[in-house]
Design a protein around this motif. Structure first.
Motif, short mmCIF file in Angstrom:
data_model
loop_
_atom_site.label_atom_id
_atom_site.label_comp_id
_atom_site.label_asym_id
_atom_site.label_seq_id
_atom_site.Cartn_x
_atom_site.Cartn_y
_atom_site.Cartn_z
N LEU A 227 1.31 -1.43 -0.35
CA LEU A 227 0.10 0.31 -0.20
C LEU A 227 0.82 1.03 -0.34
O LEU A 227 2.10 1.11 0.43
CB LEU A 227 -0.78 0.55 1.04
CG LEU A 227 -2.04 -0.85 1.19
CD1 LEU A 227 -2.49 -0.99 2.58
CD2 LEU A 227 -3.07 -1.28 -0.43
N THR A 228 0.91 2.49 -0.90
CA THR A 228 1.29 3.51 -0.56
C THR A 228 0.64 4.34 0.12
O THR A 228 -0.37 3.55 0.83
CB THR A 228 0.94 4.23 -2.47
OG1 THR A 228 -0.12 4.56 -2.58
CG2 THR A 228 1.62 3.32 -3.32
N ASP A 229 1.48 6.01 0.42
CA ASP A 229 1.03 6.35 1.43
C ASP A 229 -0.44 7.03 1.19
O ASP A 229 -1.37 7.58 1.86
CB ASP A 229 2.48 7.65 1.53
CG ASP A 229 3.16 7.25 2.68
OD1 ASP A 229 3.62 6.39 2.86
OD2 ASP A 229 4.65 7.63 2.29
N ASP A 230 -0.50 7.20 -0.33
CA ASP A 230 -2.00 7.50 -1.10
C ASP A 230 -3.17 6.73 -0.92
O ASP A 230 -4.13 7.34 -0.35
CB ASP A 230 -1.70 8.05 -2.21
CG ASP A 230 -1.16 9.32 -2.34
OD1 ASP A 230 -0.66 9.94 -1.66
OD2 ASP A 230 0.04 9.88 -3.38
N ASP A 231 -2.68 5.47 -0.45
CA ASP A 231 -3.76 4.15 -0.40
C ASP A 231 -4.25 4.75 0.90
O ASP A 231 -5.37 4.43 1.32
CB ASP A 231 -3.33 3.01 -0.87
CG ASP A 231 -2.63 2.75 -2.16
OD1 ASP A 231 -3.03 2.51 -2.99
OD2 ASP A 231 -2.25 1.76 -1.89
N VAL A 232 -3.22 4.33 1.25
CA VAL A 232 -3.19 4.68 3.37
C VAL A 232 -4.62 5.90 3.54
O VAL A 232 -5.82 5.78 4.29
CB VAL A 232 -2.60 4.87 4.11
CG1 VAL A 232 -2.85 5.12 5.53
CG2 VAL A 232 -1.61 2.82 4.04
N ARG A 233 -3.96 7.00 3.02
CA ARG A 233 -3.86 8.22 3.49
C ARG A 233 -6.04 7.99 2.43
O ARG A 233 -7.06 8.35 3.63
CB ARG A 233 -3.54 9.26 2.94
CG ARG A 233 -4.37 10.90 3.09
CD ARG A 233 -3.70 11.44 2.68
NE ARG A 233 -4.16 13.10 2.84
CZ ARG A 233 -3.85 14.19 3.67
NH1 ARG A 233 -3.23 13.13 4.87
NH2 ARG A 233 -4.18 14.77 4.26
N THR A 234 -6.24 7.56 1.75
CA THR A 234 -7.70 7.28 0.73
C THR A 234 -8.63 6.70 2.23
O THR A 234 -9.54 6.91 1.77
CB THR A 234 -7.31 7.69 -0.58
OG1 THR A 234 -6.91 8.09 -1.05
CG2 THR A 234 -9.22 7.01 -0.90
N LEU A 235 -7.84 5.76 2.13
CA LEU A 235 -8.94 5.10 2.98
C LEU A 235 -9.51 5.27 4.29
O LEU A 235 -10.50 4.90 4.81
CB LEU A 235 -7.99 3.17 3.41
CG LEU A 235 -7.61 2.58 2.06
CD1 LEU A 235 -6.63 1.02 2.71
CD2 LEU A 235 -8.81 2.46 1.29
N LEU A 236 -8.57 6.03 4.79
CA LEU A 236 -8.71 6.98 5.84
C LEU A 236 -9.63 8.27 5.75
O LEU A 236 -10.90 8.11 7.09
CB LEU A 236 -7.36 7.29 6.98
CG LEU A 236 -6.53 5.84 6.90
CD1 LEU A 236 -5.00 5.87 7.65
CD2 LEU A 236 -7.19 4.51 8.08
N GLU A 237 -9.44 8.74 4.74
CA GLU A 237 -10.41 9.75 4.26
C GLU A 237 -12.11 9.39 4.16
O GLU A 237 -12.78 9.58 4.86
CB GLU A 237 -9.92 10.21 3.31
CG GLU A 237 -10.33 11.78 2.83
CD GLU A 237 -10.23 13.07 3.99
OE1 GLU A 237 -11.13 13.95 3.58
OE2 GLU A 237 -9.53 12.22 4.71
N ALA A 238 -11.93 7.54 3.45
CA ALA A 238 -13.54 7.47 3.74
C ALA A 238 -13.44 7.12 4.92
O ALA A 238 -15.12 7.59 5.26
CB ALA A 238 -13.35 6.13 2.21
N ALA A 239 -12.95 6.77 6.36
CA ALA A 239 -13.56 6.50 7.21
C ALA A 239 -13.99 8.04 7.99
O ALA A 239 -14.87 7.78 8.38
CB ALA A 239 -12.95 5.24 8.16
N ARG A 240 -12.94 8.83 7.93
CA ARG A 240 -13.44 9.36 8.28
C ARG A 240 -15.09 10.13 8.04
O ARG A 240 -15.12 11.09 9.26
CB ARG A 240 -11.93 10.12 7.78
CG ARG A 240 -12.31 12.20 8.64
CD ARG A 240 -10.72 13.05 8.80
NE ARG A 240 -10.45 13.56 7.23
CZ ARG A 240 -11.29 15.19 6.80
NH1 ARG A 240 -11.34 15.83 7.82
NH2 ARG A 240 -10.78 15.33 5.87
N TRP A 241 -14.95 10.49 6.46
CA TRP A 241 -16.29 11.17 6.74
C TRP A 241 -17.68 10.34 6.23
O TRP A 241 -18.58 10.75 5.80
CB TRP A 241 -16.56 11.59 5.20
CG TRP A 241 -15.93 13.20 4.99
CD1 TRP A 241 -13.98 12.91 4.58
CD2 TRP A 241 -15.44 13.97 5.15
NE1 TRP A 241 -13.63 14.05 4.43
CE2 TRP A 241 -14.52 14.67 4.85
CE3 TRP A 241 -17.41 14.62 5.37
CZ2 TRP A 241 -14.70 16.24 5.04
CZ3 TRP A 241 -16.88 16.10 5.81
CH2 TRP A 241 -15.82 16.61 6.01
N ALA A 242 -17.29 8.70 7.46
CA ALA A 242 -18.62 8.41 8.06
C ALA A 242 -19.40 9.01 8.47
O ALA A 242 -18.89 9.80 9.78
CB ALA A 242 -17.99 6.94 8.40
#
Length: 196
Positions: free
Chosen positions: A36-51
């Protein structure tokens, strides 16, 4: 099963769903070379953040550990043997934590529900991005809390494996058999108590 026949894992739905939901399933065979790239991880966490969350408290916290790190090993070592047998090939392990009490010690009764929403958002985003997730409940929560120094009021609820699908033939039996078994769900009429 190999990477070429993922369509066989698609959900046979009774109503039209968006593609990431149709394609989402929980593999145990992960590609041990995928990262996983840094961008991959950031995108996953950003999706979680907007729940969504009760009163917009956002009572979720995450420990993200990529394969090859000391944190990954710590999390992997806290998994129950059944999960340890396959999770070492995931690109990352994410510890999902609910903030079940505020700083004053007042309970947050919806925290675990809200965390579940955040993890669901993360999972759908992962699927959209060509990744797969597998949620786990077999782990030593007290050990993880101690190893990562979690404060009072923080409770480890689940662990998510994330990565690219690997070859099921690499799994030990009986995991290999479970990996390729037909998918199934209870019918809606068993799940809906009342609908008007």
């Amino acid at each position: 099963m190999t990477l070429l026949d993922l369509a066989s894992r698609h959900a046979d739905t009774d109503a039209p769903l968006i593609t990431p939901l149709v394609e989402r399933w929980s593999p145990r065979a992960y590609d041990p070379a995928a990262e996983l790239t840094d961008d991959d991880v950031r995108t996953l966490l950003e999706a979680a953040r907007w729940a969504p969350s009760a009163n917009n408290v956002q009572p979720w916290r995450f420990i993200v550990a990529r394969r090859g790190t000391e944190s990954f090993t710590t999390i992997h070592d806290a998994l129950m043997g059944f999960n340890q047998a396959w999770a070492d090939s995931a690109a990352a392990l994410i510890v999902n934590i609910a903030e079940v009490a505020d700083e004053a010690g007042a309970p947050r009764p919806w925290a675990k529900y809200d965390l579940g929403q955040a993890v669901a958002h993360l999972s759908v985003q992962a699927q959209h991005d060509g990744l797969h997730t597998h949620q786990m409940g077999g782990f030593d929560a007290a050990r993880l809390a101690s190893e990562f120094g979690l404060a009072d009021g923080l409770e480890v609820v689940s662990i998510t494996a994330v990565g690219k699908v690997g070859d099921a033939a690499a799994l030990p039996e009986p995991l290999r058999e479970r990996e390729v078994a037909p998918r199934s769900r209870k019918p809606l009429d068993e799940l809906v108590i009342a609908a008007a």
